[in-house]
Scaffold this active site. Structure first.
Site, PDB file in Angstrom:
ATOM      1  N   HIS A 140      25.345  43.415  22.183  1.00 52.50           N
ATOM      2  CA  HIS A 140      24.795  42.719  22.914  1.00 52.50           C
ATOM      3  C   HIS A 140      26.605  42.099  23.278  1.00 52.50           C
ATOM      4  O   HIS A 140      26.302  41.581  23.724  1.00 52.50           O
ATOM      5  CB  HIS A 140      24.339  41.459  21.776  1.00 52.50           C
ATOM      6  CG  HIS A 140      23.576  40.033  23.149  1.00 52.50           C
ATOM      7  ND1 HIS A 140      22.720  40.738  24.143  1.00 52.50           N
ATOM      8  CD2 HIS A 140      23.437  39.403  22.912  1.00 52.50           C
ATOM      9  CE1 HIS A 140      21.968  39.302  24.706  1.00 52.50           C
ATOM     10  NE2 HIS A 140      23.397  38.294  24.191  1.00 52.50           N
ATOM     11  N   ASP A 163      20.560  47.470  22.967  1.00 48.86           N
ATOM     12  CA  ASP A 163      20.899  45.299  22.325  1.00 48.86           C
ATOM     13  C   ASP A 163      19.648  45.242  22.082  1.00 48.86           C
ATOM     14  O   ASP A 163      18.582  44.986  22.508  1.00 48.86           O
ATOM     15  CB  ASP A 163      21.138  44.604  24.527  1.00 48.86           C
ATOM     16  CG  ASP A 163      21.054  43.886  24.153  1.00 48.86           C
ATOM     17  OD1 ASP A 163      21.185  42.694  23.311  1.00 48.86           O
ATOM     18  OD2 ASP A 163      21.745  42.830  24.948  1.00 48.86           O
ATOM     19  N   SER A 178      25.021  35.829  28.830  1.00 53.95           N
ATOM     20  CA  SER A 178      23.176  35.959  28.318  1.00 53.95           C
ATOM     21  C   SER A 178      22.927  34.485  27.889  1.00 53.95           C
ATOM     22  O   SER A 178      22.366  34.736  29.433  1.00 53.95           O
ATOM     23  CB  SER A 178      23.932  35.689  26.564  1.00 53.95           C
ATOM     24  OG  SER A 178      22.904  36.076  25.330  1.00 53.95           O
TER      25      SER A 178
END
Length: 198
Positions: free
Chosen positions: A181, A150, A100
């Site tokens: 995610h 996501d 991320s």
């Protein structure tokens, strides 16, 4: 910079970058799974966003402070060079993995500074800079794990990242997953298979 270091037995160093709200210890077990013999150098982001650690500032969800990203990418590269010297790792192959926000930091470093890592594993990244990559990436190999659904990173954005890296010469492999995610064991195992392939 606060960091975690674990000495390895092979001439490879894995630099790890956590996601928003993480610490330098978050990805150590994943780094060990990816390469049990590598030296591990795991960093903690220096930006504090409402008590959460990040590697660079953002204006809003999915909207990056690009000037801050550029400044911090350069600062982190210098920090990595100093840590490699401190731990006598300058002659090792340098790889990276991030999730991320950490993956976005790695992508930003590739965009701004070229192939600073030989192999990079980006879990759920997005395009870091609107201007695109600035330098050749002919020596860079990149694995991208993307969530088809996501809610934080649009799939089209990750596809754009893959295309922009490829256009600069990087050898990019992208795989998609259906867990949003979340970083899953399947994704890590796919990254390991990619990383270990001759």
């Amino acid at each position: 910079m606060i960091h975690y270091y674990r000495k390895g037995t092979a001439p490879r160093t894995f630099v790890l970058f956590h996601g928003t709200g993480g610490t330098e210890e978050d990805l150590v077990s994943i780094g060990t799974m990816l390469d049990p013999e590598a030296h591990i150098l795991s960093l903690r982001g220096e930006v504090n966003e409402n008590g959460m650690n990040r590697f660079f500032k953002r204006v809003a969800e999915g909207v990056f402070d690009e000037e801050d990203l550029k400044m911090r990418a350069e600062r982190i590269l210098k920090e990595i060079e100093e840590l490699l010297a401190r731990y006598e790792l300058k002659d090792t192959a340098l790889h990276s993995a991030g999730y991320s926000n950490g993956a976005n930091m790695i992508a930003g470093m590739l965009y701004l500074h070229g192939d600073v890592f030989q192999k990079s594993i980006l879990f759920h990244p997005m395009v870091p800079l609107k201007s695109g990559p600035a330098l050749s990436l002919n020596s860079a190999e990149v694995f991208i794990g993307a969530g088809i659904n996501d809610p934080i990173v649009p799939y089209e954005n990750t596809t754009q990242l893959m295309q922009e890296l490829s256009r600069q010469g990087a050898f990019v492999t992208m795989k998609t997953y259906e867990m949003g995610h979340r970083l899953t064991l399947e994704e890590v195992e796919d990254a390991k298979a990619w990383y270990s392939a001759p």
